[in-house]
Design an enzyme around this catalytic site. Structure first.
Site, PDB file in Angstrom:
ATOM      1  N   SER A 254       7.177  10.555   0.580  1.00  0.00           N
ATOM      2  CA  SER A 254       6.055  10.849   1.464  1.00  0.00           C
ATOM      3  C   SER A 254       5.675   9.574   2.190  1.00  0.00           C
ATOM      4  O   SER A 254       5.814   8.472   1.663  1.00  0.00           O
ATOM      5  CB  SER A 254       4.888  11.367   0.625  1.00  0.00           C
ATOM      6  OG  SER A 254       3.679  10.815   1.089  1.00  0.00           O
ATOM      7  N   LYS A 255       5.195   9.753   3.415  1.00  0.00           N
ATOM      8  CA  LYS A 255       4.820   8.564   4.188  1.00  0.00           C
ATOM      9  C   LYS A 255       3.699   7.791   3.500  1.00  0.00           C
ATOM     10  O   LYS A 255       3.460   6.636   3.797  1.00  0.00           O
ATOM     11  CB  LYS A 255       4.419   8.958   5.610  1.00  0.00           C
ATOM     12  CG  LYS A 255       5.633   9.469   6.373  1.00  0.00           C
ATOM     13  CD  LYS A 255       5.475   9.493   7.875  1.00  0.00           C
ATOM     14  CE  LYS A 255       6.821   9.911   8.475  1.00  0.00           C
ATOM     15  NZ  LYS A 255       6.775  10.634   9.711  1.00  0.00           N
ATOM     16  N   ARG A 256       3.026   8.435   2.571  1.00  0.00           N
ATOM     17  CA  ARG A 256       1.925   7.765   1.879  1.00  0.00           C
ATOM     18  C   ARG A 256       2.377   7.001   0.631  1.00  0.00           C
ATOM     19  O   ARG A 256       1.574   6.385  -0.036  1.00  0.00           O
ATOM     20  CB  ARG A 256       0.856   8.786   1.512  1.00  0.00           C
ATOM     21  CG  ARG A 256       0.038   9.250   2.711  1.00  0.00           C
ATOM     22  CD  ARG A 256      -0.984  10.290   2.323  1.00  0.00           C
ATOM     23  NE  ARG A 256      -0.344  11.464   1.750  1.00  0.00           N
ATOM     24  CZ  ARG A 256       0.136  12.471   2.478  1.00  0.00           C
ATOM     25  NH1 ARG A 256       0.048  12.453   3.780  1.00  0.00           N
ATOM     26  NH2 ARG A 256       0.710  13.506   1.895  1.00  0.00           N
ATOM     27  N   ASP A 257       3.670   7.066   0.337  1.00  0.00           N
ATOM     28  CA  ASP A 257       4.203   6.351  -0.824  1.00  0.00           C
ATOM     29  C   ASP A 257       4.092   4.841  -0.603  1.00  0.00           C
ATOM     30  O   ASP A 257       4.936   4.230   0.035  1.00  0.00           O
ATOM     31  CB  ASP A 257       5.696   6.690  -0.973  1.00  0.00           C
ATOM     32  CG  ASP A 257       5.953   7.453  -2.236  1.00  0.00           C
ATOM     33  OD1 ASP A 257       5.378   7.056  -3.264  1.00  0.00           O
ATOM     34  OD2 ASP A 257       6.727   8.422  -2.197  1.00  0.00           O
TER      35      ASP A 257
END
Ligand code: GLU
Length: 485
Positions: A254-257
């Site tokens: 996820s881009k939030r990782d």
């Protein structure tokens, strides 16, 4: 005769170049170059709600940094332009009209609340939510009535019932979808802007694409697109869908990782070498023939093959990236590494923005001292911290070394040597230590360790003579005095 290879990377310009997009671009690029084909960068910006004007430049800059160049795009034009969908609306609209005339598409007057109601009812009945096709069979009167009310229709594609859409994906093999699971989908919104699934087809055949290589998330769009190819009487390209990229916990990345560096700009900012990043990216889902893992771009162009693109998801492993990156930095010419690392010392305020020659020479030597250990340029900051501060943090093992009984004599003797020395080049240090050896009768570890630990706080480190030289006479004297106090 086989078609010339024409492939494209078609990002929606919604932001920076992401590692997943970079992989798609790279695989397309390699296939084009390998086959003397063309690589096109096209911008899919018909979803204006997600649009970001700077997205185009940042995508192109990211590709450029990686060393991926293109033959046709928004900046250089090309024979099949424009290469940005919002500039191609005049090409799409007549084709939408054509499909309506041929009864392959139809205007739908349902409002958002009509559709929501329908979805809620379907869910209540335990059905998969899907447009019911309610407006398929409106009479002319009903349409006229809606128009008179001022309703603006969207245009929906009439999905043929009871069919199976089959295709062979170059990565996934045979794939099939039943059309009964696909609702009539919108190909043009009420504002007259066509949707992705429609424009992608028009562009891909107008731009004469031979192969469509893209992320797996588009696999389920493919049957919709195939139906549009058929409806427009166009030949299909080949399809190849690249597997998902997983995070180290084997969940979809996820881009939030936050533990993963995912944007190409960040690699640039941190001082990674683009060659290393390309080498790492290509191994996310492609497996070379032999054991070799390191490849230049030219070697990749020679060896890349869609047949060796893996079907199973690939894991994004930062440790591997850093290991690989370190390998590249170790082999790079020192001045290249200086370019990657020096700006970080300046950005942190450890060195001035404008360097005089002596300071620059010193910095080059400092970076050279740590070249073997750097994973990326910014690493120099933490590795060389103790050169810029008054003191340093003493390691636990270091404390033990400093308890040994010979230590005060060794340090006192070394201090005297340093104070008396007229020059302080790296080559001058060894003779000073030799004199300490002669004076104290201590040698080996018992001699070197207290000097190293007394000056750096660490039991392991880089070349001692160079370290002492770079610390400089003043700092060395101050630290020895402190250690003796
Ligand atoms: N614009 C799409 C995306 O950014 C790519 C679609 C395609 O390659 O067909 O995901």
């Amino acid at each position: 005769m086989t078609k010339p290879v024409r492939v494209r990377y078609a990002p929606s310009p919604t932001g920076l170049l992401h590692i997943g997009g970079a992989r798609t671009a790279l695989f397309n690029y390699l296939l084009a170059r390998k086959n003397n084909g063309s690589f096109i960068v096209r911008f899919e910006d018909t979803d204006q709600t997600r649009h970001m004007e700077s997205g185009i430049d940042s995508q192109l800059n990211g590709l450029r940094w990686l060393g991926i160049n293109w033959d046709e795009s928004v900046d250089i034009g090309g024979p099949y332009g424009p290469y940005r969908q919002m500039e191609r609306l005049d090409l799409y609209r007549p084709l939408v009209d054509q499909l309506v005339q041929e009864d392959k598409s139809y205007p739908c007057y349902c409002t958002e609340s009509d559709l929501e109601k329908e979805r809620a009812e379907q869910e209540e009945r335990g059905e998969m939510p899907m447009y019911s096709g309610k407006c398929r069979n409106l009479t002319l009167e009903q349409r006229t009535q809606f128009e008179a009310e001022g309703r603006k229709p969207s245009i929906r594609f009439k999905v043929p019932r009871d069919r199976v859409i089959q295709f062979v994906d170059k990565v996934r093999g045979e794939v099939e979808f039943e059309t009964n699971g696909i609702g009539d989908f919108i190909i043009m919104r009420p504002d007259g802007i066509p949707t992705y699934n429609f424009v992608v087809v028009v562009d891909d055949y107008m731009m004469k694409m031979s192969t469509v290589i893209r992320a797996e998330e588009h696999l389920t769009n493919t049957p919709r697109q195939i139906m549009i190819y058929e409806a427009l009487g166009q030949e299909l390209p080949e399809f190849a869908h690249l597997s998902l990229i997983l995070n180290p916990n084997r969940k979809k990345m996820s881009k939030r990782d936050a533990s993963l560096i995912q944007f190409i700009d960040q690699y640039n900012e941190l001082g990674y070498m683009p060659e290393a990043v390309v080498n790492f990216i290509v191994l996310i889902g492609w497996s070379p023939v032999g054991e070799e893992e390191f490849f230049t771009m030219d070697e990749l162009i020679e060896q890349f093959d869609l047949d060796r693109v893996l079907k199973s998801p690939a894991v994004f492993d930062m440790d591997k990236l850093n290991w690989m990156s370190n390998h590249y930095i170790k082999k790079a010419p020192l001045l290249r590494v200086v370019e990657l690392a020096l700006p970080h010392l300046q950005k942190e305020g450890l060195l001035p923005a404008e360097l005089d020659e002596a300071t620059r020479d010193w910095a080059v030597k400092l970076i050279g001292l740590y070249q073997e250990q750097l994973r990326f340029g910014a690493d120099i900051v933490s590795l060389s911290e103790m050169f810029f501060s008054e003191g340093f943090t003493m390691e636990e093992e270091g404390e033990a070394v400093m308890q040994e009984e010979q230590v005060p004599a060794v340090l006192r003797s070394f201090l005297a040597q340093v104070e008396a020395s007229e020059t302080f080049e790296a080559a001058d240090i060894q003779p000073l230590i030799k004199k300490v050896q002669a004076e104290t009768g201590t040698k080996g570890k018992g001699l070197f360790m207290p000097i190293r630990v007394g000056l750096t706080g660490q039991v392991h480190g880089r070349d001692l003579n160079m370290t002492i030289h770079l610390l400089g006479k003043e700092k060395v004297i101050a630290r020895l005095q402190k250690a003796l106090a």
